[in-house]
Design a protein around this motif. Sequence first.
Motif, PDB file in Angstrom:
ATOM      1  N   ALA A 300      13.391 -18.270 -25.758  1.00  0.00           N
ATOM      2  CA  ALA A 300      12.884 -19.012 -26.914  1.00  0.00           C
ATOM      3  C   ALA A 300      11.818 -18.213 -27.653  1.00  0.00           C
ATOM      4  O   ALA A 300      11.785 -18.183 -28.888  1.00  0.00           O
ATOM      5  N   LYS A 301      10.933 -17.563 -26.900  1.00  0.00           N
ATOM      6  CA  LYS A 301       9.870 -16.759 -27.510  1.00  0.00           C
ATOM      7  C   LYS A 301      10.455 -15.623 -28.339  1.00  0.00           C
ATOM      8  O   LYS A 301      10.030 -15.367 -29.475  1.00  0.00           O
ATOM      9  N   ILE A 302      11.423 -14.907 -27.783  1.00  0.00           N
ATOM     10  CA  ILE A 302      12.072 -13.815 -28.523  1.00  0.00           C
ATOM     11  C   ILE A 302      12.703 -14.351 -29.798  1.00  0.00           C
ATOM     12  O   ILE A 302      12.528 -13.791 -30.890  1.00  0.00           O
ATOM     13  N   TRP A 303      13.426 -15.455 -29.672  1.00  0.00           N
ATOM     14  CA  TRP A 303      14.216 -15.956 -30.798  1.00  0.00           C
ATOM     15  C   TRP A 303      13.340 -16.404 -31.960  1.00  0.00           C
ATOM     16  O   TRP A 303      13.539 -15.984 -33.104  1.00  0.00           O
ATOM     17  N   TRP A 304      12.339 -17.284 -31.676  1.00  0.00           N
ATOM     18  CA  TRP A 304      11.571 -17.815 -32.806  1.00  0.00           C
ATOM     19  C   TRP A 304      10.690 -16.749 -33.441  1.00  0.00           C
ATOM     20  O   TRP A 304      10.528 -16.714 -34.665  1.00  0.00           O
ATOM     21  N   SER A 305      10.114 -15.864 -32.623  1.00  0.00           N
ATOM     22  CA  SER A 305       9.190 -14.866 -33.180  1.00  0.00           C
ATOM     23  C   SER A 305       9.922 -13.851 -34.048  1.00  0.00           C
ATOM     24  O   SER A 305       9.441 -13.496 -35.134  1.00  0.00           O
ATOM     25  N   GLU A 306      11.088 -13.401 -33.620  1.00  0.00           N
ATOM     26  CA  GLU A 306      11.825 -12.427 -34.413  1.00  0.00           C
ATOM     27  C   GLU A 306      12.471 -13.082 -35.627  1.00  0.00           C
ATOM     28  O   GLU A 306      12.548 -12.467 -36.701  1.00  0.00           O
ATOM     29  N   THR A 307      12.904 -14.334 -35.480  1.00  0.00           N
ATOM     30  CA  THR A 307      13.446 -15.056 -36.638  1.00  0.00           C
ATOM     31  C   THR A 307      12.385 -15.235 -37.711  1.00  0.00           C
ATOM     32  O   THR A 307      12.641 -15.035 -38.903  1.00  0.00           O
ATOM     33  N   HIS A 308      11.173 -15.586 -37.297  1.00  0.00           N
ATOM     34  CA  HIS A 308      10.122 -15.810 -38.292  1.00  0.00           C
ATOM     35  C   HIS A 308       9.744 -14.517 -39.003  1.00  0.00           C
ATOM     36  O   HIS A 308       9.533 -14.506 -40.224  1.00  0.00           O
ATOM     37  N   ARG A 309       9.664 -13.448 -38.276  1.00  0.00           N
ATOM     38  CA  ARG A 309       9.343 -12.161 -38.905  1.00  0.00           C
ATOM     39  C   ARG A 309      10.417 -11.787 -39.935  1.00  0.00           C
ATOM     40  O   ARG A 309      10.094 -11.344 -41.041  1.00  0.00           O
ATOM     41  N   GLU A 310      11.682 -12.005 -39.602  1.00  0.00           N
ATOM     42  CA  GLU A 310      12.772 -11.720 -40.546  1.00  0.00           C
ATOM     43  C   GLU A 310      12.678 -12.617 -41.781  1.00  0.00           C
ATOM     44  O   GLU A 310      12.915 -12.157 -42.910  1.00  0.00           O
ATOM     45  N   THR A 311      12.327 -13.873 -41.577  1.00  0.00           N
ATOM     46  CA  THR A 311      12.208 -14.804 -42.706  1.00  0.00           C
ATOM     47  C   THR A 311      11.092 -14.375 -43.646  1.00  0.00           C
ATOM     48  O   THR A 311      11.231 -14.437 -44.880  1.00  0.00           O
ATOM     49  N   MET A 312       9.966 -13.934 -43.099  1.00  0.00           N
ATOM     50  CA  MET A 312       8.858 -13.486 -43.940  1.00  0.00           C
ATOM     51  C   MET A 312       9.210 -12.185 -44.684  1.00  0.00           C
ATOM     52  O   MET A 312       8.824 -12.000 -45.846  1.00  0.00           O
ATOM     53  N   ASP A 313       9.957 -11.301 -44.053  1.00  0.00           N
ATOM     54  CA  ASP A 313      10.423 -10.095 -44.746  1.00  0.00           C
ATOM     55  C   ASP A 313      11.311 -10.476 -45.922  1.00  0.00           C
ATOM     56  O   ASP A 313      11.216  -9.890 -47.014  1.00  0.00           O
ATOM     57  N   LEU A 314      12.168 -11.468 -45.700  1.00  0.00           N
ATOM     58  CA  LEU A 314      13.043 -11.941 -46.771  1.00  0.00           C
ATOM     59  C   LEU A 314      12.230 -12.521 -47.925  1.00  0.00           C
ATOM     60  O   LEU A 314      12.527 -12.276 -49.102  1.00  0.00           O
ATOM     61  N   ALA A 315      11.185 -13.282 -47.617  1.00  0.00           N
ATOM     62  CA  ALA A 315      10.346 -13.868 -48.666  1.00  0.00           C
ATOM     63  C   ALA A 315       9.739 -12.787 -49.550  1.00  0.00           C
ATOM     64  O   ALA A 315       9.725 -12.908 -50.786  1.00  0.00           O
ATOM     65  N   MET A 316       9.237 -11.727 -48.940  1.00  0.00           N
ATOM     66  CA  MET A 316       8.637 -10.650 -49.728  1.00  0.00           C
ATOM     67  C   MET A 316       9.694  -9.900 -50.546  1.00  0.00           C
ATOM     68  O   MET A 316       9.431  -9.462 -51.667  1.00  0.00           O
ATOM     69  N   ASP A 317      10.903  -9.758 -49.998  1.00  0.00           N
ATOM     70  CA  ASP A 317      11.978  -9.114 -50.758  1.00  0.00           C
ATOM     71  C   ASP A 317      12.349  -9.953 -51.966  1.00  0.00           C
ATOM     72  O   ASP A 317      12.661  -9.415 -53.039  1.00  0.00           O
ATOM     73  N   ILE A 318      12.339 -11.278 -51.825  1.00  0.00           N
ATOM     74  CA  ILE A 318      12.639 -12.157 -52.959  1.00  0.00           C
ATOM     75  C   ILE A 318      11.554 -12.036 -54.022  1.00  0.00           C
ATOM     76  O   ILE A 318      11.842 -11.993 -55.228  1.00  0.00           O
ATOM     77  N   LEU A 319      10.304 -11.964 -53.607  1.00  0.00           N
ATOM     78  CA  LEU A 319       9.210 -11.801 -54.578  1.00  0.00           C
ATOM     79  C   LEU A 319       9.255 -10.446 -55.259  1.00  0.00           C
ATOM     80  O   LEU A 319       8.840 -10.311 -56.424  1.00  0.00           O
ATOM     81  N   GLY A 320       9.752  -9.428 -54.551  1.00  0.00           N
ATOM     82  CA  GLY A 320       9.800  -8.091 -55.132  1.00  0.00           C
ATOM     83  C   GLY A 320       8.404  -7.570 -55.438  1.00  0.00           C
ATOM     84  O   GLY A 320       7.450  -7.830 -54.679  1.00  0.00           O
ATOM     85  N   PRO A 321       8.225  -6.865 -56.543  1.00  0.00           N
ATOM     86  CA  PRO A 321       6.895  -6.325 -56.887  1.00  0.00           C
ATOM     87  C   PRO A 321       5.823  -7.397 -57.012  1.00  0.00           C
ATOM     88  O   PRO A 321       4.644  -7.139 -56.766  1.00  0.00           O
ATOM     89  N   ASP A 322       6.228  -8.640 -57.361  1.00  0.00           N
ATOM     90  CA  ASP A 322       5.244  -9.718 -57.476  1.00  0.00           C
ATOM     91  C   ASP A 322       4.586 -10.028 -56.135  1.00  0.00           C
ATOM     92  O   ASP A 322       3.499 -10.618 -56.089  1.00  0.00           O
ATOM     93  N   GLY A 323       5.245  -9.657 -55.043  1.00  0.00           N
ATOM     94  CA  GLY A 323       4.664  -9.880 -53.733  1.00  0.00           C
ATOM     95  C   GLY A 323       3.409  -9.077 -53.485  1.00  0.00           C
ATOM     96  O   GLY A 323       2.642  -9.367 -52.569  1.00  0.00           O
ATOM     97  N   GLN A 324       3.193  -8.045 -54.316  1.00  0.00           N
ATOM     98  CA  GLN A 324       1.994  -7.220 -54.187  1.00  0.00           C
ATOM     99  C   GLN A 324       0.801  -7.811 -54.937  1.00  0.00           C
ATOM    100  O   GLN A 324      -0.320  -7.318 -54.814  1.00  0.00           O
ATOM    101  N   ILE A 325       1.051  -8.850 -55.737  1.00  0.00           N
ATOM    102  CA  ILE A 325      -0.015  -9.483 -56.520  1.00  0.00           C
ATOM    103  C   ILE A 325      -0.627 -10.608 -55.693  1.00  0.00           C
ATOM    104  O   ILE A 325       0.073 -11.517 -55.243  1.00  0.00           O
ATOM    105  N   LEU A 326      -1.920 -10.555 -55.473  1.00  0.00           N
ATOM    106  CA  LEU A 326      -2.604 -11.563 -54.664  1.00  0.00           C
ATOM    107  C   LEU A 326      -2.819 -12.822 -55.496  1.00  0.00           C
ATOM    108  O   LEU A 326      -3.531 -12.803 -56.506  1.00  0.00           O
TER     109      LEU A 326
END
Length: 387
Positions: A300-326
């Motif tokens: 369970a620890k492996i699954w949720w932690s790696e899934t969440h990291r992948e989801t956050m990477d996806l969020a930043m990819d969707i934002l694109g360059p705007d993800g660099q703006i605070l």
Amino acid sequence: MELPERFRDEVRAWLRDNWTPGLEREEWNARLYEAGWICASWPVEYGGRGLTTLESVALAEEFARAGAPMRADWFGDTLVGPTILRWGTEEQKEFFIPKILRGEITWCQGFSEPEAGSDLASLRTRAVADGDEWVIDGHKIWTTRAQDADYVFLLARTDPDAPKHRGISYLLVPMRQNGVEVRPIEQLDGAGDFCEVFFTGARTRREWVVGGVNNGWKVAMTTLGFERGTSATTGHRRFEKELAQIIELARSTGTSGDPLVRQRLARQWSKIQIMRFNGLRTLSDTLRGTKDAAALGPLAKIWWSETHRETMDLAMDILGPDGQILTGQAAAAEWVPGYGMRHGREDYPASVLQRAFLFSPSDTIGGGTAEIQRNIVAERVLGLPRS
């Protein structure tokens, strides 16, 4: 076992009458305590309501559905409190349990050290008996909320000549004393909730050893079991809500029509549903008395932690360059789901989503690294030779 539908209705009705988003923490904790919802699964004789497993699940699900926090102090309510109930003396229970229930004391966990993280049994912090007290010297790290805690439950070596798993004791130590120094560690988003703690001649009572001298390893495994097993059927909910926000983000940025983005969103949704189903499996195993902690906890620890990291990477990819703006509020204290209240820096106003992204790589480290969890599964579940 009878399904707790009448009890579930009781919880829903109470939440409708008492929960309002934005309610002050002190007021909310007072209402929880008065209603008996804090540590409600604890035995009645120690201030709980003696809920059954299914009633405890129903309580957690209804609070999660309403978006209402259940705990006054997670370390006290979920980790050290149940550990004291399981291993503590009657004197320890009488002293600590009422204070935990009333929210009069707060806690932090002193397990990890700079040279003893995943290999926790290699810890070097020492406790030496001196009359009616223990004298503690050592260095703990990644100690969450240490700067606010009244007490720490820590592991210290009390027999340096014993094998490393057998010479450790589980101590309850006051934090607000000479000999305890707390240094916050600033993270990427500016928060300093992780800390280093230095013990130099710190003291605690001789009788505040939980589970007996040199039995700390077994007691600590109980605490870690509480840490990893408290949200089997509700843990997926924060990830669902987070992904729903990311889906809306994809729609607003126009990337929801991109086939690759859609595929990645669907993959993350599927992984979160697997979390939900695995939680139900864990509950079923618990009710049948067949729960295999050696397999379910690490997986369970492996699954949720790696899934969440992948989801956050996806969020930043969707934002694109705007993800660099605070886009957050300067130096604001904001609630980041899964991580609690985060206090940012004036010169680095990260948004809630950005803070979650910056923190997500640590998910695969804290509580046992993904590499260590895989070794546990390989050796204890699959029976493979030790590496």
